[in-house]
Design a protein around this motif. Sequence first.
Motif, PDB file in Angstrom:
ATOM      1  N   ALA A 169      -5.225   6.618   8.608  1.00 18.64           N
ATOM      2  CA  ALA A 169      -5.947   7.355   7.564  1.00 18.64           C
ATOM      3  C   ALA A 169      -5.036   8.283   6.766  1.00 18.64           C
ATOM      4  CB  ALA A 169      -7.095   8.139   8.187  1.00 18.64           C
ATOM      5  N   ALA A 170      -3.787   8.408   7.202  1.00 15.67           N
ATOM      6  CA  ALA A 170      -2.809   9.137   6.397  1.00 15.67           C
ATOM      7  C   ALA A 170      -1.800   8.117   5.892  1.00 15.67           C
ATOM      8  CB  ALA A 170      -2.108  10.204   7.225  1.00 15.67           C
ATOM      9  N   GLN A 171      -1.666   7.997   4.592  1.00 20.58           N
ATOM     10  CA  GLN A 171      -0.605   7.116   4.070  1.00 20.58           C
ATOM     11  C   GLN A 171       0.577   7.995   3.686  1.00 20.58           C
ATOM     12  OE1 GLN A 171      -1.788   3.943   1.391  1.00 20.58           O
ATOM     13  NE2 GLN A 171      -3.467   3.333   2.700  1.00 20.58           N
ATOM     14  N   CYS A 172       0.632   8.490   2.448  1.00 17.82           N
ATOM     15  CA  CYS A 172       1.776   9.349   2.114  1.00 17.82           C
ATOM     16  C   CYS A 172       1.697  10.679   2.833  1.00 17.82           C
ATOM     17  CB  CYS A 172       1.894   9.548   0.610  1.00 17.82           C
ATOM     18  SG  CYS A 172       0.825  10.830  -0.067  1.00 17.82           S
ATOM     19  N   GLY A 173       0.499  11.077   3.253  1.00 12.75           N
ATOM     20  CA  GLY A 173       0.353  12.279   4.055  1.00 12.75           C
ATOM     21  C   GLY A 173       0.218  13.578   3.276  1.00 12.75           C
ATOM     22  N   TYR A 174       0.329  13.519   1.976  1.00 12.38           N
ATOM     23  CA  TYR A 174       0.353  14.772   1.209  1.00 12.38           C
ATOM     24  C   TYR A 174      -1.024  15.423   1.140  1.00 12.38           C
ATOM     25  CZ  TYR A 174       2.540  18.032  -2.018  1.00 12.38           C
ATOM     26  OH  TYR A 174       3.055  19.161  -2.589  1.00 12.38           O
ATOM     27  N   CYS A 175      -2.073  14.624   1.123  1.00 12.49           N
ATOM     28  CA  CYS A 175      -3.434  15.168   1.098  1.00 12.49           C
ATOM     29  C   CYS A 175      -3.911  15.521   2.497  1.00 12.49           C
ATOM     30  CB  CYS A 175      -4.396  14.140   0.500  1.00 12.49           C
ATOM     31  SG  CYS A 175      -4.621  12.702   1.580  1.00 12.49           S
ATOM     32  N   THR A 176      -3.200  15.025   3.510  1.00 17.02           N
ATOM     33  CA  THR A 176      -3.719  15.026   4.874  1.00 17.02           C
ATOM     34  C   THR A 176      -3.994  16.420   5.448  1.00 17.02           C
ATOM     35  OG1 THR A 176      -2.522  12.953   5.166  1.00 17.02           O
ATOM     36  CG2 THR A 176      -3.347  14.016   7.154  1.00 17.02           C
ATOM     37  N   LEU A 190      -8.749  15.344  -3.005  1.00 16.32           N
ATOM     38  CA  LEU A 190      -8.312  14.074  -3.591  1.00 16.32           C
ATOM     39  C   LEU A 190      -7.296  13.390  -2.696  1.00 16.32           C
ATOM     40  CD1 LEU A 190      -7.865  15.093  -7.328  1.00 16.32           C
ATOM     41  CD2 LEU A 190      -9.811  13.955  -6.243  1.00 16.32           C
ATOM     42  N   CYS A 191      -7.413  12.069  -2.611  1.00 20.27           N
ATOM     43  CA  CYS A 191      -6.401  11.245  -1.966  1.00 20.27           C
ATOM     44  C   CYS A 191      -6.180  10.063  -2.892  1.00 20.27           C
ATOM     45  CB  CYS A 191      -6.852  10.748  -0.601  1.00 20.27           C
ATOM     46  SG  CYS A 191      -5.701   9.559   0.107  1.00 20.27           S
ATOM     47  N   ARG A 192      -4.934   9.795  -3.266  1.00 18.09           N
ATOM     48  CA  ARG A 192      -4.667   8.696  -4.189  1.00 18.09           C
ATOM     49  C   ARG A 192      -4.200   7.446  -3.454  1.00 18.09           C
ATOM     50  NH1 ARG A 192      -6.412   7.152  -9.214  1.00 18.09           N
ATOM     51  NH2 ARG A 192      -4.738   7.124 -10.754  1.00 18.09           N
ATOM     52  N   CYS A 193      -3.946   7.554  -2.139  1.00 16.20           N
ATOM     53  CA  CYS A 193      -3.347   6.421  -1.433  1.00 16.20           C
ATOM     54  C   CYS A 193      -4.357   5.549  -0.704  1.00 16.20           C
ATOM     55  CB  CYS A 193      -2.346   6.920  -0.394  1.00 16.20           C
ATOM     56  SG  CYS A 193      -0.943   7.803  -1.053  1.00 16.20           S
ATOM     57  N   THR A 194      -5.274   6.177   0.022  1.00 19.68           N
ATOM     58  CA  THR A 194      -6.010   5.428   1.048  1.00 19.68           C
ATOM     59  C   THR A 194      -7.275   4.771   0.556  1.00 19.68           C
ATOM     60  OG1 THR A 194      -7.344   7.343   1.637  1.00 19.68           O
ATOM     61  CG2 THR A 194      -5.268   7.070   2.813  1.00 19.68           C
ATOM     62  N   GLY A 195      -7.822   5.241  -0.565  1.00 18.87           N
ATOM     63  CA  GLY A 195      -9.139   4.759  -0.963  1.00 18.87           C
ATOM     64  C   GLY A 195     -10.255   5.344  -0.102  1.00 18.87           C
ATOM     65  N   TYR A 236       0.040  10.573  -8.169  1.00 23.63           N
ATOM     66  CA  TYR A 236       0.529  10.757  -6.802  1.00 23.63           C
ATOM     67  C   TYR A 236       0.216  12.210  -6.476  1.00 23.63           C
ATOM     68  CZ  TYR A 236       3.996  11.311 -10.468  1.00 23.63           C
ATOM     69  OH  TYR A 236       4.587  11.605 -11.667  1.00 23.63           O
ATOM     70  N   LEU A 237      -0.208  12.485  -5.233  1.00 30.84           N
ATOM     71  CA  LEU A 237      -0.655  13.853  -4.934  1.00 30.84           C
ATOM     72  C   LEU A 237       0.502  14.848  -4.924  1.00 30.84           C
ATOM     73  CD1 LEU A 237      -3.337  15.515  -3.753  1.00 30.84           C
ATOM     74  CD2 LEU A 237      -3.503  13.305  -4.879  1.00 30.84           C
ATOM     75  N   GLU A 238       1.690  14.374  -4.589  1.00 33.37           N
ATOM     76  CA  GLU A 238       2.850  15.268  -4.637  1.00 33.37           C
ATOM     77  C   GLU A 238       3.524  15.124  -5.997  1.00 33.37           C
ATOM     78  OE1 GLU A 238       7.294  15.800  -2.682  1.00 33.37           O
ATOM     79  OE2 GLU A 238       6.488  13.854  -3.224  1.00 33.37           O
TER      80      GLU A 238
HETATM   81  S1  FES Z   1      -2.431   9.776   1.835  1.00 36.75           S
HETATM   82 FE1  FES Z   1      -1.377  10.005  -0.048  1.00 36.75          FE
HETATM   83  S2  FES Z   1      -2.721  11.235  -1.177  1.00 36.75           S
HETATM   84 FE2  FES Z   1      -3.830  10.848   0.621  1.00 36.75          FE
END
Ligand code: FES
Lengths: 189, 742
Positions: A110-117, A147-152, B172-174
């Motif tokens: 559930a964490a992709q890039c992890g920035y929103c996590t 917001l999360c842009r990676c996981t949907g 992108y969030l970052e």
């Molecule tokens: S995991 Fe990348 S923004 Fe949520």
Amino acid sequence: MSEPRNVEPAAEASRVTATLRVNGEDHTVVFPVHHTLLEVLREGCGLTGTKHGCELGECGACAVLLDGRPVLSCLVLAAEAAGHEVETVEGLQEGNRLHPLQAAFADLGAAQCGYCTPGILMTAKALLAQNPEPTAEEIEEALAGNLCRCTGYRKIVQAVAWAAAILRGEEERPPEEAFLGSPLPEVRR
Amino acid sequence: MKRREGLAKLTGREPYVDDLPFDGGLWGATVRSPLPRGRIREIRFGAGVDWSEMIVVDHRDVPGRNVIKLIVDDQPVLAAGEVRHVHEAVLLLAHPSRALLRRAVRAVEVVVDPLPPVLDYRRPPAREQIQHGDDNVFKRLAIDKGDVDAAFAAAAHVVEGIYQTGAQEHVYLEPQGMLAWLEGEGEREVVVVRGSMQCPYYVHEALCYALGRPAERVRVIQAPTGGGFGGKEEFPSGVAIHAALLALKARRPVKLVYERGEDMAATTKRHPSWVRHRTAFDAGGNLLAQDVEVVLDAGAYVTLSPVVLSRGVIHAAGPYRCPNVRIRGRAVLANFVPAGAFRGFGAPQTLFACERHMDRCARVLGLEPAELRRRNLLRDGDATATGQRIDDGTDREALLDRALKLAGWEAKRTAHRSWNAEQPFRRRGLGLATFFHGAGFTGAGEVYLASRAHVAGLADGRVEVRTAATEMGQGTITIFTQIAAARLGLEPEQVVIAEPDTARVPNSGPTVASRTAMIVGRLVEKACDDLRRRLGVGDAAPGAAVVEAIRAWHRQHPGEEPVGEGRYEPPPGIHWDEEHYRGDAYGTYGWAAYVAEVEVDLRTYVVTVIDFVAVQEVGKVLNETLARGQIQGGVVQAIGWALLEELKVEGGAMRNNQLTNYVIPTSEDVPPIRVAFVENPYPHGAQGAKGIGELPMDGPAPAIANAVADALGVDPCAIPLTPERLMALVEGEDEAPVAGAA
Ligand code: FES
Ligand code: FES
């Protein structure tokens, strides 16, 4: 990392000293009076787990708990947080044991890039404290400001529901179908 | 296997660039052009700032070429006289205090004498608007197959349509960010940059060029990256050069991190597109000829537009059997921030047009959308528009059938009819898209890249995988661990993945084009095999023998490590004619059939996706969890592009550069997404994998627009399908124009 102390002489006068209680530990920090909780957590306390994606209250990446309630730390003045319990992602783990939310996020991807996590974990923690058995809709509603842009979002909602189940003592991993529809289908060659 | 990169991300310990300490360093900021086009007359440094304590860098401080190196040398590092878009970088500032820095940026006035800008890429430019060649066209491409004109003359049906898509911001969030510092002195001084990026070697090459330095005096390290989606493919090169220029002038570390509003306004976008289809069918509904014109809005500089156009035109005819095809494509200049790489890279635009058009054709021909596709989908032995013979054993009709079945197409169709008849204000509909995505670089791209990967044996018996492939959320570290562990018979804990650092890893190419698992993963397998050879361990020997051989090597060669190397070799039998755009455009393709179910509220014209089915064949699925995550994430990004995300552009600048007025999907906007994979291993990808990351960006937009057409009986031809645009369509007004660089 902190800004060099002597760089804003004009602002010296408006600096304050405050003690913030973060994850059960006291941090005495000096900072310009207009600095946000986000800035002071990251720069004053060195707790960079809390992220910023906008600093305008629009993305949820900076969410932390203030006396158990989720707030956007970019919108809260640090000075106002003094005297309250602040919880950040760094305090989620207990020793070496991951919080069930962290464990569920890890297992389900559930964490992709992890920035929103970090912001999502904290918001979800507050939800589960107040509603131990949330429906998918209630989870979606609680996380609508993150917001999360990676996981949907599907895996995030699924992981929060599973963590809730674990916290209720129902440790069984729910089948994938319950969340995603079909598992890996028959293999054609 | 679980995600390996997960733990640090879940505990707040992942060090993204803005989390890195840089004691004694300065913050950097960028001063930008206020106008879309003109000549810089003067730069005024206003009152209220002590400029003597501010580091100021302009184009004269660029020691090498004032160019951000990519395909064409047209984009300056810092504008030197002319500006070509609002928010173009003109000046850089650095100071220890961010507050003072912000004040200083506001105090600088860039005075520009305006020149006539191109604000709409669709209109032919006037003479005084010409800025490139004699027509502002950056790139033209043509694909020809058979005799299109003769086929039209013999057609039973001819269907035409024009389709448009808007720009999209990556979000992108970052935000973009780089930290630059200097190591060593004099002749040995090295510029080091660590930051958020997809392609360390692109950044490295661009730094060498702009700083006029040999390769060994520049070092680039990827920091954990908070999402990229193409937005951190080429753009970070400029940010890195800016941070390095400031660090060189200040002789101190400089961190340059964009604010959200700046990031949204000043960074690349998905190319807006205009596509015209003219299609001929025989009486049986078989495709006779496709005549397609593709125009992409490239923005102010060339950046990657030639290759985006290339992928766009190659995908423009869709996954169909058609004997006669003519495709003409061009990428044209407009005075707006350059369009750049964005997940899908031109294919989502042309596949939106193709798949929306197929539904329109089905209606004209009186066929069900699925039936028209079934008659025309490529079967093994057929050839694509470029003449590439498809013979991979994948049954594309079966993919379609599976998607229809998972979606409950027939039953829902019937249910919708009665539901729609009963509901006063709400309508439901179903839409379909069948599509493909070429995996890896186009044409001879991989051959030019000549990528390499290393696997080294460490003294303690573990192995280290060294590639320049970056992790930005897709799970690169997990996948490479899985691949190396399987190949060497090791446990995941015995595999280490090296940080992408140009001083330590070979150039395995950029992390783009869905190539990481398939192509770089295959190089990792080859490097593992090479390591076994060097160690004298047979291919079948177990992991324990590999570990023992590595330890023995270190005992016999102290201070020297065994390194296996994998080098790219094209799969046998691949031929591509770059000049005529004929042949094998890609080594292989991913295939898919997606179904969207929508509900439209006729009072608000809000479209909600209520169910989604994504069926695809992407070779062997290496990690089911990660693969599902890629599909779900891509589908939701595409839902945003199809329905919500619209740039408001005024005077050549994005005006809605905030997350409150540029709206991306939230957790409340996403439907259930049922993901299914049909596996058909690709012999030249790691463990049989094909690319996966971009495919899910291609299908959702046309499937959703087709579902809206089904629900309302209208014919939407432009996205985003916002309430305003849909209302105009239903009420019979002209469709609102899609923002290009208006
Ligand atoms: S995991 Fe990348 S923004 Fe949520
Ligand atoms: S950083 Fe606080 S909401 Fe975005």
